[in-house]
Structure formats: C-alpha cells, structure tokens
Motif scaffolding. Structure first.
Motif, PDB file in Angstrom:
ATOM      1  N   ASP A  52       0.847  -1.194   0.000  1.00 21.45           N
ATOM      2  CA  ASP A  52       0.000   0.000   0.000  1.00 21.45           C
ATOM      3  C   ASP A  52       0.889   1.252   0.000  1.00 21.45           C
ATOM      4  O   ASP A  52       2.079   1.183   0.298  1.00 21.45           O
ATOM      5  N   ILE A  84      -7.902  -0.232  -5.263  1.00 17.93           N
ATOM      6  CA  ILE A  84      -8.429  -0.084  -3.905  1.00 17.93           C
ATOM      7  C   ILE A  84      -8.227  -1.402  -3.168  1.00 17.93           C
ATOM      8  O   ILE A  84      -8.509  -2.480  -3.699  1.00 17.93           O
ATOM      9  N   LYS A  85      -7.742  -1.302  -1.954  1.00 20.57           N
ATOM     10  CA  LYS A  85      -7.532  -2.479  -1.114  1.00 20.57           C
ATOM     11  C   LYS A  85      -8.897  -2.965  -0.617  1.00 20.57           C
ATOM     12  O   LYS A  85      -9.625  -2.207   0.025  1.00 20.57           O
ATOM     13  N   ARG A  89     -11.014   0.221   2.113  1.00 25.20           N
ATOM     14  CA  ARG A  89     -11.308   0.955   0.881  1.00 25.20           C
ATOM     15  C   ARG A  89     -10.596   2.303   0.791  1.00 25.20           C
ATOM     16  O   ARG A  89     -10.545   2.890  -0.268  1.00 25.20           O
ATOM     17  N   ARG A  90     -10.015   2.789   1.892  1.00 23.85           N
ATOM     18  CA  ARG A  90      -9.253   4.039   1.827  1.00 23.85           C
ATOM     19  C   ARG A  90      -7.815   3.804   1.388  1.00 23.85           C
ATOM     20  O   ARG A  90      -7.139   4.732   0.968  1.00 23.85           O
ATOM     21  N   ARG A  92      -4.741   2.188  -0.926  1.00 22.85           N
ATOM     22  CA  ARG A  92      -4.461   1.842  -2.323  1.00 22.85           C
ATOM     23  C   ARG A  92      -3.303   0.851  -2.363  1.00 22.85           C
ATOM     24  O   ARG A  92      -2.281   1.057  -1.711  1.00 22.85           O
TER      25      ARG A  92
END
Length: 141
Positions: A52, A84-85, A89-90, A92
């Motif tokens: 990330d 998006i992970k 969801r915030r 990357r």
C-alpha cells in the motif's frame, strides 16, 4: 570564518545533488523520464507487489502526504497500477505493470552504474567503509 567544505551537512547535500544529477542525466540520455524517488518506488513495488502507498512511503523514507503524487506520475507513465484495497477501501495497493517491469529491468543496470560512478574516486575498501558509515548514520533515524 566557517569553511563549508568542513561541514558534514554541506558535503552531504552536495553529494546528494551530484548523485541526483548523475541519475537524471543517465536516465535522460537513455530516453527515460524517471527520478530517483520514482525508481526507488518502482523497485520496492516490484519487490513487494500489492504494497500500500503508506507502507511504500515508509520503505523509501518519503513523505506520506506526497507519495500520492509520485504514484500518480508513475501511473500516468503506465509503469504502476493502483487499486483499492478490498479490506480497507481508503488504502491503495500498488503493482508494476508489464511496462513498468520492463522499464525497471532496463534501468536497473544503469542505476547500478551511476552508483559506481558516485563512488568513483574511492577504492573498493574506501567504498565499503563509506557505505558502512552511511548506513550507521541513517540507522534508526
């Protein structure tokens, strides 16, 4: 009067300027628009696919607030894919594209050559000692 050439901070800054200049010149002559930070990011992403952005910033000692711009430029160049992970969801997650893998493979030998050039006036023993001292200075900071 203080001699700048006696100040470690000044000498470190000058060496960093020279290293960046050598890197950018080498990349430009080879037809690549790549900065040292972009190369570092691509190297870590290649080693840790799915990393990330926050972790990447930490790995390359880069500011978390500005790593997004570095990644955006690499995405624009087609070298990095950002997704998006799923579990956060915030966040990357990043991976190299096929083009990014190819570029990294092409430029890595050039970057290694620049590293040798940076240390060019040092003997092998001096180079090893210099690198050991640099690692000691940055460890834990």
């Amino acid at each position: 009067m203080t001699e700048l050439a006696e100040l470690p901070g000044y000498l470190i800054r000058r060496l960093q300027q020279l290293a960046v200049s050598m890197f950018v010149t080498t990349m430009g002559e080879a037809g690549f628009d790549l900065t040292p930070v972009q190369f570092a990011a691509m190297t870590v992403i290649g080693q840790e696919p799915g990393i990330d952005q926050a972790t990447l910033a930490s790995r390359i000692a880069y500011d978390r607030a500005t790593i997004g711009g570095v990644i955006a430029r690499l995405c624009q160049k087609g070298y990095v894919a950002r997704a998006i992970k799923p579990e956060n969801r915030r966040a990357r997650v990043l991976s190299l594209t096929t083009s990014g893998e190819q570029v990294l493979a092409q430029v890595t030998p050039m970057v290694m050559s620049v590293q040798t050039e940076i240390l060019g006036d040092l003997t092998d023993s001096e180079s090893a000692q210099f690198l050991d001292l640099l690692r000691k200075l940055v460890a834990g900071r």
